[in-house]
Design a protein around this motif. Structure first.
Motif, PDB file in Angstrom:
ATOM      1  N   PRO A  48       0.816  -1.213   0.000  1.00 49.38           N
ATOM      2  CA  PRO A  48       0.000   0.000   0.000  1.00 49.38           C
ATOM      3  C   PRO A  48       0.851   1.266   0.000  1.00 49.38           C
ATOM      4  O   PRO A  48       1.994   1.267   0.462  1.00 49.38           O
ATOM      5  N   GLU A  49       0.280   2.309  -0.509  1.00 50.99           N
ATOM      6  CA  GLU A  49       0.824   3.668  -0.423  1.00 50.99           C
ATOM      7  C   GLU A  49      -0.306   4.566   0.024  1.00 50.99           C
ATOM      8  O   GLU A  49      -1.456   4.332  -0.332  1.00 50.99           O
ATOM      9  N   ALA A  98      12.696  -8.272   3.695  1.00 51.03           N
ATOM     10  CA  ALA A  98      12.024  -8.880   4.842  1.00 51.03           C
ATOM     11  C   ALA A  98      10.966  -7.943   5.416  1.00 51.03           C
ATOM     12  O   ALA A  98       9.895  -8.391   5.842  1.00 51.03           O
ATOM     13  N   PHE A  99      11.249  -6.636   5.430  1.00 50.31           N
ATOM     14  CA  PHE A  99      10.268  -5.685   5.954  1.00 50.31           C
ATOM     15  C   PHE A  99       9.007  -5.690   5.091  1.00 50.31           C
ATOM     16  O   PHE A  99       7.891  -5.646   5.605  1.00 50.31           O
ATOM     17  N   ALA A 100       9.173  -5.753   3.773  1.00 52.16           N
ATOM     18  CA  ALA A 100       8.017  -5.850   2.876  1.00 52.16           C
ATOM     19  C   ALA A 100       7.275  -7.163   3.140  1.00 52.16           C
ATOM     20  O   ALA A 100       6.039  -7.193   3.162  1.00 52.16           O
ATOM     21  N   GLY A 101       8.022  -8.236   3.368  1.00 49.55           N
ATOM     22  CA  GLY A 101       7.417  -9.534   3.670  1.00 49.55           C
ATOM     23  C   GLY A 101       6.642  -9.526   4.972  1.00 49.55           C
ATOM     24  O   GLY A 101       5.612 -10.207   5.097  1.00 49.55           O
ATOM     25  N   GLU A 102       7.119  -8.779   5.970  1.00 46.02           N
ATOM     26  CA  GLU A 102       6.388  -8.669   7.234  1.00 46.02           C
ATOM     27  C   GLU A 102       5.001  -8.069   7.014  1.00 46.02           C
ATOM     28  O   GLU A 102       4.025  -8.499   7.622  1.00 46.02           O
ATOM     29  N   TYR A 103       4.945  -7.079   6.139  1.00 43.76           N
ATOM     30  CA  TYR A 103       3.635  -6.480   5.861  1.00 43.76           C
ATOM     31  C   TYR A 103       2.719  -7.515   5.216  1.00 43.76           C
ATOM     32  O   TYR A 103       1.562  -7.675   5.619  1.00 43.76           O
ATOM     33  N   GLU A 104       3.240  -8.189   4.229  1.00 42.11           N
ATOM     34  CA  GLU A 104       2.436  -9.180   3.517  1.00 42.11           C
ATOM     35  C   GLU A 104       1.977 -10.305   4.449  1.00 42.11           C
ATOM     36  O   GLU A 104       0.879 -10.837   4.293  1.00 42.11           O
ATOM     37  N   ALA A 105       2.802 -10.633   5.450  1.00 38.16           N
ATOM     38  CA  ALA A 105       2.444 -11.678   6.414  1.00 38.16           C
ATOM     39  C   ALA A 105       1.540 -11.162   7.533  1.00 38.16           C
ATOM     40  O   ALA A 105       1.021 -11.947   8.329  1.00 38.16           O
ATOM     41  N   THR A 156      -1.929  10.204  11.590  1.00 32.38           N
ATOM     42  CA  THR A 156      -3.378  10.194  11.375  1.00 32.38           C
ATOM     43  C   THR A 156      -3.724   9.189  10.281  1.00 32.38           C
ATOM     44  O   THR A 156      -4.652   8.379  10.428  1.00 32.38           O
ATOM     45  N   ALA A 157      -2.965   9.211   9.206  1.00 37.63           N
ATOM     46  CA  ALA A 157      -3.233   8.313   8.078  1.00 37.63           C
ATOM     47  C   ALA A 157      -2.871   6.865   8.388  1.00 37.63           C
ATOM     48  O   ALA A 157      -3.631   5.944   8.059  1.00 37.63           O
ATOM     49  N   PHE A 171      -6.325   0.497  11.782  1.00 36.07           N
ATOM     50  CA  PHE A 171      -7.656   0.092  12.230  1.00 36.07           C
ATOM     51  C   PHE A 171      -8.519  -0.426  11.076  1.00 36.07           C
ATOM     52  O   PHE A 171      -9.161  -1.468  11.196  1.00 36.07           O
ATOM     53  N   ARG A 172      -8.521   0.267   9.960  1.00 34.31           N
ATOM     54  CA  ARG A 172      -9.431  -0.089   8.864  1.00 34.31           C
ATOM     55  C   ARG A 172      -8.910  -1.227   7.986  1.00 34.31           C
ATOM     56  O   ARG A 172      -9.658  -2.133   7.644  1.00 34.31           O
ATOM     57  N   GLN A 173      -7.643  -1.163   7.587  1.00 33.09           N
ATOM     58  CA  GLN A 173      -7.110  -2.147   6.653  1.00 33.09           C
ATOM     59  C   GLN A 173      -6.493  -3.359   7.357  1.00 33.09           C
ATOM     60  O   GLN A 173      -6.680  -4.487   6.933  1.00 33.09           O
ATOM     61  N   LEU A 174      -5.726  -3.108   8.423  1.00 38.73           N
ATOM     62  CA  LEU A 174      -5.105  -4.213   9.153  1.00 38.73           C
ATOM     63  C   LEU A 174      -6.077  -4.819  10.166  1.00 38.73           C
ATOM     64  O   LEU A 174      -5.796  -5.861  10.743  1.00 38.73           O
TER      65      LEU A 174
END
Length: 161
Positions: free
Chosen positions: A4-5, A59-66, A122-123, A129-132
């Motif tokens: 995401p961006e 690995a940091f990108a992979g953490e998000y995906e996981a 804020t973003a 809360f909304r996406q994760l």
């Protein structure tokens, strides 16, 4: 799945990923000693080098995906080489009934006091809360860091402990 961006009025927020090695190394070289080191755990000088980031960013990108962490990089807008304004990490993400995480953040010395971290948090807290689909975001900060305490209060965080 693309990472995401988030675009805010003055920032572009991206998940830490390959391609940001030089920008992150420069951010820590320019800001850790005499600025971030007052509030952050000790860190080795290897984080001042792009090679360290090159090893870790996949690995940091992979953490998000996981779903275990969301390590945001706050970028100044523009088409040139990326400039890191700050970072914002959601780590130790717990799933199940608790659905919580720990949040940390840091801003570059030259961007302090401009409201950029408020804009970014804020973003990203909204994204948490909304996406994760988290229920709780906990932010640890040092009590003598008055600016950080004011920022968290402005964002609606409650003091505990």
């Amino acid at each position: 799945m693309p990472l995401p961006e988030i675009a805010t009025p003055r920032l572009r927020l991206v998940i830490a990923q390959p391609g940001l090695e030089e920008a992150l190394a420069r951010f820590f070289r320019e800001n850790f000693v005499g600025h971030l080191d007052r509030w952050s755990p000790p860190m080795g000088g290897e984080r001042f080098e792009a090679a360290w980031w090159k090893e870790r960013l996949p690995a940091f990108a992979g953490e998000y995906e996981a779903g275990t962490a969301a390590r945001w990089v706050l970028l100044a807008p523009g088409d040139g080489a990326p400039e890191v304004v700050g970072t914002n990490n959601f780590t130790q993400i717990a799933r199940g009934a608790f659905r919580a995480c720990v949040m940390g953040y840091q801003v570059a010395r030259r961007h302090e006091g401009k409201g950029l971290m408020f804009e970014a948090l804020t973003a990203t807290v909204d994204h948490a809360f909304r996406q994760l689909r988290l229920h709780r975001v906990m932010a640890n900060y040092r009590p003598e860091n008055v600016r950080s305490g004011r920022l968290l209060a402005r964002l609606g965080f409650a003091r505990e402990g």
